[in-house]
Motif scaffolding. Sequence first.
Motif, PDB file in Angstrom:
ATOM      1  N   LYS A   1       4.075  10.705   0.478  1.00  0.00           N
ATOM      2  CA  LYS A   1       4.464  10.212  -0.850  1.00  0.00           C
ATOM      3  C   LYS A   1       4.771   8.713  -0.814  1.00  0.00           C
ATOM      4  CE  LYS A   1       5.888  14.551  -2.810  1.00  0.00           C
ATOM      5  NZ  LYS A   1       6.924  15.329  -3.460  1.00  0.00           N
ATOM      6  N   LYS A   2       5.342   8.231   0.289  1.00  0.00           N
ATOM      7  CA  LYS A   2       5.573   6.784   0.431  1.00  0.00           C
ATOM      8  C   LYS A   2       4.242   6.036   0.489  1.00  0.00           C
ATOM      9  CE  LYS A   2      10.019   6.937   2.782  1.00  0.00           C
ATOM     10  NZ  LYS A   2      10.726   6.742   4.046  1.00  0.00           N
ATOM     11  N   LEU A   3       3.285   6.602   1.213  1.00  0.00           N
ATOM     12  CA  LEU A   3       1.958   5.992   1.282  1.00  0.00           C
ATOM     13  C   LEU A   3       1.326   5.923  -0.107  1.00  0.00           C
ATOM     14  CD1 LEU A   3       0.472   7.616   4.509  1.00  0.00           C
ATOM     15  CD2 LEU A   3       1.027   5.212   4.171  1.00  0.00           C
ATOM     16  N   ALA A   4       1.554   6.962  -0.909  1.00  0.00           N
ATOM     17  CA  ALA A   4       0.986   7.002  -2.259  1.00  0.00           C
ATOM     18  C   ALA A   4       1.565   5.923  -3.152  1.00  0.00           C
ATOM     19  CB  ALA A   4       1.213   8.377  -2.881  1.00  0.00           C
ATOM     20  N   SER A   5       2.785   5.469  -2.860  1.00  0.00           N
ATOM     21  CA  SER A   5       3.411   4.452  -3.698  1.00  0.00           C
ATOM     22  C   SER A   5       3.008   3.029  -3.289  1.00  0.00           C
ATOM     23  CB  SER A   5       4.932   4.585  -3.647  1.00  0.00           C
ATOM     24  OG  SER A   5       5.415   4.277  -2.356  1.00  0.00           O
ATOM     25  N   MET A   6       2.353   2.880  -2.153  1.00  0.00           N
ATOM     26  CA  MET A   6       1.921   1.556  -1.686  1.00  0.00           C
ATOM     27  C   MET A   6       0.641   1.138  -2.408  1.00  0.00           C
ATOM     28  SD  MET A   6       2.504   2.027   2.406  1.00  0.00           S
ATOM     29  CE  MET A   6       1.811   0.450   2.805  1.00  0.00           C
ATOM     30  N   PRO A   7       0.394  -0.183  -2.508  1.00  0.00           N
ATOM     31  CA  PRO A   7      -0.869  -0.611  -3.119  1.00  0.00           C
ATOM     32  C   PRO A   7      -2.035  -0.317  -2.178  1.00  0.00           C
ATOM     33  CG  PRO A   7       0.379  -2.513  -2.358  1.00  0.00           C
ATOM     34  CD  PRO A   7       1.258  -1.298  -2.165  1.00  0.00           C
ATOM     35  N   THR A   8      -3.184  -0.025  -2.751  1.00  0.00           N
ATOM     36  CA  THR A   8      -4.380   0.202  -1.942  1.00  0.00           C
ATOM     37  C   THR A   8      -4.833  -1.122  -1.352  1.00  0.00           C
ATOM     38  OG1 THR A   8      -5.891  -0.160  -3.785  1.00  0.00           O
ATOM     39  CG2 THR A   8      -5.155   2.114  -3.408  1.00  0.00           C
ATOM     40  N   ARG A   9      -5.802  -1.092  -0.483  1.00  0.00           N
ATOM     41  CA  ARG A   9      -6.301  -2.298   0.164  1.00  0.00           C
ATOM     42  C   ARG A   9      -6.810  -3.289  -0.879  1.00  0.00           C
ATOM     43  NH1 ARG A   9     -10.941  -4.588   2.172  1.00  0.00           N
ATOM     44  NH2 ARG A   9     -10.752  -5.595   4.193  1.00  0.00           N
ATOM     45  N   ASP A  10      -7.576  -2.799  -1.840  1.00  0.00           N
ATOM     46  CA  ASP A  10      -8.117  -3.682  -2.870  1.00  0.00           C
ATOM     47  C   ASP A  10      -7.010  -4.289  -3.724  1.00  0.00           C
ATOM     48  OD1 ASP A  10     -10.679  -3.200  -1.993  1.00  0.00           O
ATOM     49  OD2 ASP A  10     -11.075  -1.613  -3.456  1.00  0.00           O
ATOM     50  N   GLU A  11      -6.000  -3.486  -4.076  1.00  0.00           N
ATOM     51  CA  GLU A  11      -4.880  -3.996  -4.860  1.00  0.00           C
ATOM     52  C   GLU A  11      -4.112  -5.059  -4.073  1.00  0.00           C
ATOM     53  OE1 GLU A  11      -3.963   0.096  -7.403  1.00  0.00           O
ATOM     54  OE2 GLU A  11      -2.800  -0.361  -5.618  1.00  0.00           O
ATOM     55  N   ALA A  12      -3.881  -4.798  -2.791  1.00  0.00           N
ATOM     56  CA  ALA A  12      -3.154  -5.758  -1.951  1.00  0.00           C
ATOM     57  C   ALA A  12      -3.938  -7.070  -1.820  1.00  0.00           C
ATOM     58  CB  ALA A  12      -2.876  -5.159  -0.577  1.00  0.00           C
ATOM     59  N   LEU A  13      -5.253  -6.967  -1.665  1.00  0.00           N
ATOM     60  CA  LEU A  13      -6.081  -8.172  -1.564  1.00  0.00           C
ATOM     61  C   LEU A  13      -6.061  -8.960  -2.869  1.00  0.00           C
ATOM     62  CD1 LEU A  13      -9.165  -6.916   0.485  1.00  0.00           C
ATOM     63  CD2 LEU A  13      -7.388  -8.502   1.227  1.00  0.00           C
ATOM     64  N   SER A  14      -6.082  -8.278  -4.001  1.00  0.00           N
ATOM     65  CA  SER A  14      -6.047  -8.996  -5.277  1.00  0.00           C
ATOM     66  C   SER A  14      -4.695  -9.681  -5.478  1.00  0.00           C
ATOM     67  CB  SER A  14      -6.366  -8.065  -6.445  1.00  0.00           C
ATOM     68  OG  SER A  14      -5.358  -7.106  -6.617  1.00  0.00           O
ATOM     69  N   ILE A  15      -3.615  -9.053  -5.027  1.00  0.00           N
ATOM     70  CA  ILE A  15      -2.293  -9.690  -5.097  1.00  0.00           C
ATOM     71  C   ILE A  15      -2.274 -10.944  -4.230  1.00  0.00           C
ATOM     72  CG2 ILE A  15       0.137  -9.415  -4.457  1.00  0.00           C
ATOM     73  CD1 ILE A  15      -0.184  -6.421  -5.251  1.00  0.00           C
ATOM     74  N   LEU A  16      -2.835 -10.840  -3.023  1.00  0.00           N
ATOM     75  CA  LEU A  16      -2.886 -11.980  -2.111  1.00  0.00           C
ATOM     76  C   LEU A  16      -3.709 -13.125  -2.690  1.00  0.00           C
ATOM     77  CD1 LEU A  16      -2.179 -13.068   0.736  1.00  0.00           C
ATOM     78  CD2 LEU A  16      -4.347 -12.094   1.496  1.00  0.00           C
ATOM     79  N   VAL A  17      -4.870 -12.817  -3.240  1.00  0.00           N
ATOM     80  CA  VAL A  17      -5.726 -13.844  -3.835  1.00  0.00           C
ATOM     81  C   VAL A  17      -5.024 -14.485  -5.031  1.00  0.00           C
ATOM     82  CG1 VAL A  17      -7.879 -14.200  -5.116  1.00  0.00           C
ATOM     83  CG2 VAL A  17      -7.895 -12.896  -2.992  1.00  0.00           C
TER      84      VAL A  17
END
Length: 161
Positions: free
Chosen positions: A120-136
């Motif tokens: 459930k904690k993993l489910a609340s984390m951003p996906t790889r694509d979401e994390a990359l878009s946040i970084l960009v």
Amino acid sequence: MKRSDKDQLVAELKGKLEGAAAVYYTDFTGLNVKSMTNLRRRFRKAGVEYVVIKNTLALRAVNEAGLTGQTLKGPTGVVVAKDAIAAAKLLSDFAKENDAKPSIKGGLWEGKVVDEATVKKLASMPTRDEALSILVGTFNSVLMMFALALEAKKTQLEGSN
């Protein structure tokens, strides 16, 4: 089921497990055929495998793949995913829509045993694509602020002449 058929099922599951980032065990009790079909369709669209197999055969495949198995009881569906977070999100979202079904029994993530809370904690984390878009987006805002600061200095220097 013949032993050769069982061996073939174990070999197929072992092959899928070897390239997986995560394996989650679910209890699909209470889901009707329409819901199960919908769940499988969502998993397939996300590139996630969902296998219903006898517990002993699932554990044998997990152990043969070099992972540590858990004891499983009751009907079990095995989620095999290359993207652990996307699969956990999909599973969690589907459970929210269907009265907490399928329930998560546990699983393996990066070779370590995980429980339902960790999934459930993993489910609340951003996906790889979401994390990359946040970084960009963060890089973009820093560069924009730098460009604005340079422009302000340029204007200030031109005004003093």
